[in-house]
Design a protein around this motif. Sequence first.
Motif, PDB file in Angstrom:
ATOM      1  N   THR A   1       3.048   7.822   0.663  1.00 54.02           N
ATOM      2  CA  THR A   1       3.581   8.845  -0.150  1.00 54.02           C
ATOM      3  C   THR A   1       4.943   8.798  -0.640  1.00 54.02           C
ATOM      4  O   THR A   1       5.750   8.389   0.389  1.00 54.02           O
ATOM      5  CB  THR A   1       3.624  10.063   0.962  1.00 54.02           C
TER       6      THR A   1
ATOM      7  N   GLU B   1      -3.025  13.504  -3.960  1.00 56.82           N
ATOM      8  CA  GLU B   1      -2.772  12.033  -4.712  1.00 56.82           C
ATOM      9  C   GLU B   1      -1.964  12.150  -5.782  1.00 56.82           C
ATOM     10  O   GLU B   1      -1.346  11.209  -5.975  1.00 56.82           O
ATOM     11  CB  GLU B   1      -4.438  11.858  -5.004  1.00 56.82           C
TER      12      GLU B   1
ATOM     13  N   GLU C   1      -9.708  14.225  -0.910  1.00 57.85           N
ATOM     14  CA  GLU C   1      -9.003  13.155  -0.392  1.00 57.85           C
ATOM     15  C   GLU C   1      -7.790  13.543   0.637  1.00 57.85           C
ATOM     16  O   GLU C   1      -7.416  14.826   0.521  1.00 57.85           O
ATOM     17  CB  GLU C   1      -8.168  12.363  -1.650  1.00 57.85           C
TER      18      GLU C   1
ATOM     19  N   PHE D   1      -1.866   5.110   3.873  1.00 56.28           N
ATOM     20  CA  PHE D   1      -1.511   6.263   2.849  1.00 56.28           C
ATOM     21  C   PHE D   1      -0.018   6.191   2.757  1.00 56.28           C
ATOM     22  O   PHE D   1       0.801   6.153   3.732  1.00 56.28           O
ATOM     23  CB  PHE D   1      -1.882   7.630   3.615  1.00 56.28           C
TER      24      PHE D   1
ATOM     25  N   ALA E   1       3.643  11.510  -5.313  1.00 51.28           N
ATOM     26  CA  ALA E   1       2.042  11.418  -5.050  1.00 51.28           C
ATOM     27  C   ALA E   1       1.858  10.698  -3.801  1.00 51.28           C
ATOM     28  O   ALA E   1       2.810  10.002  -3.174  1.00 51.28           O
ATOM     29  CB  ALA E   1       1.493  10.507  -6.292  1.00 51.28           C
ATOM     30  N   THR E   2       0.628  10.396  -3.570  1.00 52.70           N
ATOM     31  CA  THR E   2       0.118   9.860  -2.155  1.00 52.70           C
ATOM     32  C   THR E   2      -0.783   8.741  -2.851  1.00 52.70           C
ATOM     33  O   THR E   2      -1.949   9.061  -3.499  1.00 52.70           O
ATOM     34  CB  THR E   2      -0.399  10.648  -1.334  1.00 52.70           C
ATOM     35  N   ALA E   3      -0.597   7.409  -2.405  1.00 50.63           N
ATOM     36  CA  ALA E   3      -1.631   6.568  -2.745  1.00 50.63           C
ATOM     37  C   ALA E   3      -2.257   6.079  -1.544  1.00 50.63           C
ATOM     38  O   ALA E   3      -1.757   6.158  -0.335  1.00 50.63           O
ATOM     39  CB  ALA E   3      -0.828   5.280  -3.346  1.00 50.63           C
ATOM     40  N   ARG E   4      -3.617   5.594  -1.567  1.00 53.04           N
ATOM     41  CA  ARG E   4      -4.485   5.088  -0.620  1.00 53.04           C
ATOM     42  C   ARG E   4      -4.669   3.885  -0.801  1.00 53.04           C
ATOM     43  O   ARG E   4      -5.082   3.347  -1.867  1.00 53.04           O
ATOM     44  CB  ARG E   4      -5.585   5.947  -0.543  1.00 53.04           C
TER      45      ARG E   4
ATOM     46  N   ASN F   1       0.941  11.757   6.737  1.00 56.45           N
ATOM     47  CA  ASN F   1       0.168  11.298   5.696  1.00 56.45           C
ATOM     48  C   ASN F   1      -1.308  11.105   5.999  1.00 56.45           C
ATOM     49  O   ASN F   1      -1.467  10.890   7.319  1.00 56.45           O
ATOM     50  CB  ASN F   1       0.524   9.955   5.074  1.00 56.45           C
TER      51      ASN F   1
END
Lengths: 1036, 432
Positions: B243, B156, B188, B241, B278-281, B125
Amino acid sequence: MELTSLETASWFLDKPEPSAVDPTGQRVTAILVSRNGAAWLPETLAGLAASTIRPHQIIAVDNRSEDNSAELLQEARRQGVVDVVLTGSTSASFGDAVHQALAEAAGRDDWIWLLHDDAVPDPTALSELLTLSLRTLGLAIAVPLSVRPTRRRHASMTLELGASISGTGRRHVDVEAGEAAQGQYDPQVSLGGSTCGMLIRREAFEALHGFHSAIPSYRDGVDLGWRANLSGYRVMTCPEARFVHHQAGRSERRVGTIAQGRRRSEVAWDRLMGMRLVAAHTVGLARFLVWLRLVGGSLLRGLGFLLDKAPDQALDELRAMVDFVRSRRPVARLRRRVERIEASPTDRQRANALRPPWWSTFVLLGETVADNIRQALSSGRDEQISLGDLLGDEYESRLGDRPARLPIWVWVAGAAALSLIAGRRLLASGPVRAHQLLAAPDSLGQAYEVALTSPPGLSGRPSAWLLLEALGSTLALRPTWFVVALLMVAVPLTGLVAAWYLRHHLGQHRRISWVIALAYALLPVLLGGLNRGALWLVVLAIGLPFFVAWLHRWPTQTEGVRAWQPAAGVALALALAVPILPLLWVPAAAAVVLTVVRGGQGAWSWARAVLALGFPLLLWADWLMSLRLTPGRLMTTPAPLLNGATNDVAWQMLLGRTGSTGQPPLWISIVVLGVLWVAALIAALRLPSRSPVLVTGLVFIAVGVALSRFSVRIDTSEAMPDPSPWLLIGFAALLSLAVSWLSEASTSLARRDFGVAQALVGVVSMLLTGATLVSLAWWVVGGMTGLTRGDSAATPLYLAQNERATGASSLIVDQAQPTPAWALRSDGRATWGQGETRTGALASPTGWEWAQQAVAQIVAGRYDEDLTAHLVTLGVGYIAVIEPLPDTVAALDASVGLRRSSNEDGTVVWALVDLPTRTQVIGSDGAVLSLTPSDEVATTAPETRLALSLPVDPDLRVTVGGVRLEPVESVDWRATYDLGQAVGLVEVRQPVPDQWWRWIQLAGGFLVVLFALPSLHFRAGADRSPRRAHDLEEAL
Amino acid sequence: MRVKDWICLAVATVAVATVATAVLAPQGGAAQPVIPVQGQRQVACPVGDPAFGPTTVAAAAQTELTVWQVGSEATAPALSAELEDPAQPVVAVGDQSLGAVSTSSQHGKVQAVVCRPPISNGWWNGVWVTESQRSSLILTNIDSTAAVVTISLQGEAGPLETTGLRDLEIPRFSTRVVALNSYLTAEEPISVVLKASQGRLMATLRSQGDLGTDWQQSAAAPAVLSVIPWSPAGEGNRLLFLTNPSSDRRAEVQVEALGLEQSYVIAGAEEVSVAPGATARVELSQALRGQGVGLRVTSTQPVSATLVATGPDLAGLSAQPGLGGGIVLPVVPGASLALANPTPDPITLTIARRDAEGSEVGLEEIVLAEGSLEAPLAGDAGSIMLTASGPDLRVALVLSRIGQTEGLALAPLGVGGAAGLNIAIAYRPTVG
């Protein structure tokens, strides 16, 4: 003329109107033969004197009696009852005496009336005989009805009415001996009959040359009638003419008989006469076959008597057979007389029709067995209770409790319905499996193979329990059927046995005993036994009442062969219990010793105790001896490797919660067994004499609880002893105590006013009933839901199919368990025997170590670069992990030689890329070729070897194309063989060791079963039991 | 005996038996055989391009080990081994305690990894594929058969369409570098998922650019409870991060800091919602205020979590499994150990120091309650053996200097070795 009701209805009954005859004018010579009959002669003479028709002359012949018969006859002559008294000889037969009398008779009368000194004629007997004879054209012989002596005003009991003879020489009577003679019989043609009271037309008697010396007694009347029939005369029974016949000869009360002169029993003599008669009446080539049948049949009968624990009867039979074989001349003489008759085909056919059909023997055998089973079931403390009584409310009504309500079939149907609902999981196909129950083998052959052969590489003998399972499967025809049947009938059958015990041995007649019996039957359910598939617990529950019953009988059955029956019963029960839990032998031995000591019956009782206690040890000696390698098995139940963990909470063990799977919810255990504890403690306080029962129960419970704290070593694995057997026996003792108190209290309080004691009994009864109903409900709802059928759903079906098709194994790891569990599965399922010890590749120490290491690495999420190489030697084709942890998945995914195969329902499967099997051909260059069961070795190169995923075992017999292979040094740990030039299918067999011992075991087991079972009394059915008649008469 | 005596005797018998059994703990648990995990362990270590800086691969074990560069002969067995500037990835083979560390100062920054066994699945990630920061997957097949992998990328908003990343073949004993920037450029950071359909390989993510240089091993498989051993103290951004690999379920995530004295929910990370695929930060810098802490990530759905620290250097540290067994590591001068205990029960980490000859020269124990800490490792040579008293302790090497080169490298130990690891298993023929 006034018409009787019978005459009025005669047109309706379609009976011919009897013609009017006058018997009074007939000239009859009555011949009374006496031989030591003083005990009955006065009665006979009185009967003769009372006859409504006096014979023309009455000649008495006394064959030199040693009692005062001669004086009695002389006195009768003086009183005019008899006309002449002649003296015969001690060796003279009845026929000889008759012939002597006829020679001395004055004039030549039309009829001869034969009289025994132990038979009392009715006053109208002669009149009836003559009337029938005059009415029946061509009648040569009329046979009266013989009845047993009875008390005054009691109904006469039929003894016989005419007689015939079967092909084996068995006496055959058409009427049912023992039934009340109420005039229900009609005159019938007959082959012959007893000479007692027989009326014979003089002309026919002379034409037939009278009696024959080859048949001096017992069957002489049948012989005469048979020849009369062949000669065209008619022989008929006359039921209106009655004789009360003591049968002093048959009942062995007469002394100085011909049989005694030959040092034979009356039974043996009767058999000899029967065989002679049949042989003599067989002419032509058939006589050889008949001779063989008579001799062979006699041997079989002798064996049957021996098996029926009647050695005296067997001896009689064999003596009769030997005498028959030796007596060829008398038979030949009689046969010549028969041959001279020149019977017409019609007469011969008519005579044959009067003999019983060939299958009558089997019908009689069946009837006898059925009769005796009924008698056996009704024996016990209350001889009047039968199985039918036990099941029906009629019993209660007889005891005056309540009127009958439900017929037996309702109870049976109800029990069957509940069993079906409870065992609904069994209503499917495939083998039954449960926590403690491995799948049954597919066939009987496989079941015996498992039971008789040690797994390769192991020196110990297979568990004795496996042999019991195989024997049970034999009775049920298939192993799986045995399992299903036993589980289905577990509760009803245990309940029935318990009820039988309570009623017949404890004398409990109250309804509460039914409740207690049901509560006992449900104990295995409360202990989780059925849910776990613990067949042995069911067997123990069924066997326990028998064991106690036999112990009860021990002090009372002390005479003759019967004295050995309780000992055999105890031996049988222990022979079943020892394979289940060898340690149970110890308390059983204590119980036997205590029984013998208390009985104080001397040396023979101790000898029986030695038999009872020594037999199970001897029977299973080979297995018990092999347990020196795994002594822990002495304390464990079958398949100890399947035992689960024990309950950490000690007090819950007192409520039957062993900690294993399949147990009811805690509240049910508390309610049911809590009530039992309360009832037992109250019973112990109220019924002081039974306190030892409480102590016994508590000791068993305490031992079970204590043993469950320790683990024992079984075959390099650790197993927890299952406390269920100890708890079962302990709780059974508490139940027994409770029912004893309730029953005695109910009886003693019945006539008192209602008070605290009655209230206590009522409350405890209700509590026990309620607890039993709760148990019953649990049994129906969840008591057998731990059972499943068919292949496991925990792993994909293709895995099992692959195992069967390719001969590979699957390494299965269950990470869903707190302690990860594993198995190396072959052939699609684990089967009987694999819970006893490690089998297959795991029987090898190295194979076991490699498999364990592989599992440890899988569980740890690590892998060894040699993992797959090791698995190949184990014949593992697939690795299946149930609910694997991520590390495990990552490790196996990244292992060389493994390929993810499937991921379904939480089970991830990896296949070994090389798809190895348990049979591998290893080339000289190390190349490996795996063979499936259907693969043949096609060609072989030099130094090619065959490696089996089995430990090295010199007893293994490996053949390829029928050629036996020689073992060579193992390539690793596996059994390895030099293929040489052999091609074809690979077959691996493990021979059965010491087969002779198995036969001894079988014979020993058979003998003990035989002695333990109640006698079937075949003699009673075979000849209508003269001795029983005597017994009855004596009783009267 | 009277009745009461009988009953008293009976009740006493049961009472004694019950008490005795209550005192005697059932030996059921102890009865299960405990199997020490044995066998060989093999790890593979990435190496840097000597043109951009030196690389050192050092390995140590309790017993003898061998090392070999892919495609070359193995060294003679020894208790430890050290290779300077190897040209090819290095494979070390030894007992279950084997540990190896690869350190490098490429491009003037610090990189380090604790070498791992080959894998067939990997997750990364927070991977930058921008113009200024390039990332590549270094795939080395150390086996004698070819490996085939598929690489998928997630942004994302979900999966990113790429071509040419399916069924990549890595021939036997070879290395293939997959430059992700060749396939896409994203504003990103993205996530990278690797799956081998055949074989296995050593997979290391290499990132270099303006943010710094870093080697990163695969994260643990997505889970509902993930622990990142350490978010380093100091200045710079701390980005988490997350995922969500699920295709249809949203993950609700909470992030807690495992401090030295307490654990607490990080402000702003109380409830992070991650859409399916999705991937969040999550920005942690402000909340952590330069503190070094471990991170506990709990979620309603399995997620993959990686912390990325930027500042003087780029350093990524993904969620890791606990140190399941003992592992021997060569001493890396200047390195420290970051420890995180996500459980309420204290865990003891035993550090046994050995000199170059394998003799034990010191023993240290660190007891850690729920929380995290950083412990410096003294010494310049020899090896240390790490053994944890529980399976949940997360451990990572923290390295901020190699010689004169400064930077930051976070190298998780992962599951560690299996030395002294005993596994309780039960043989049950009914299983399955």
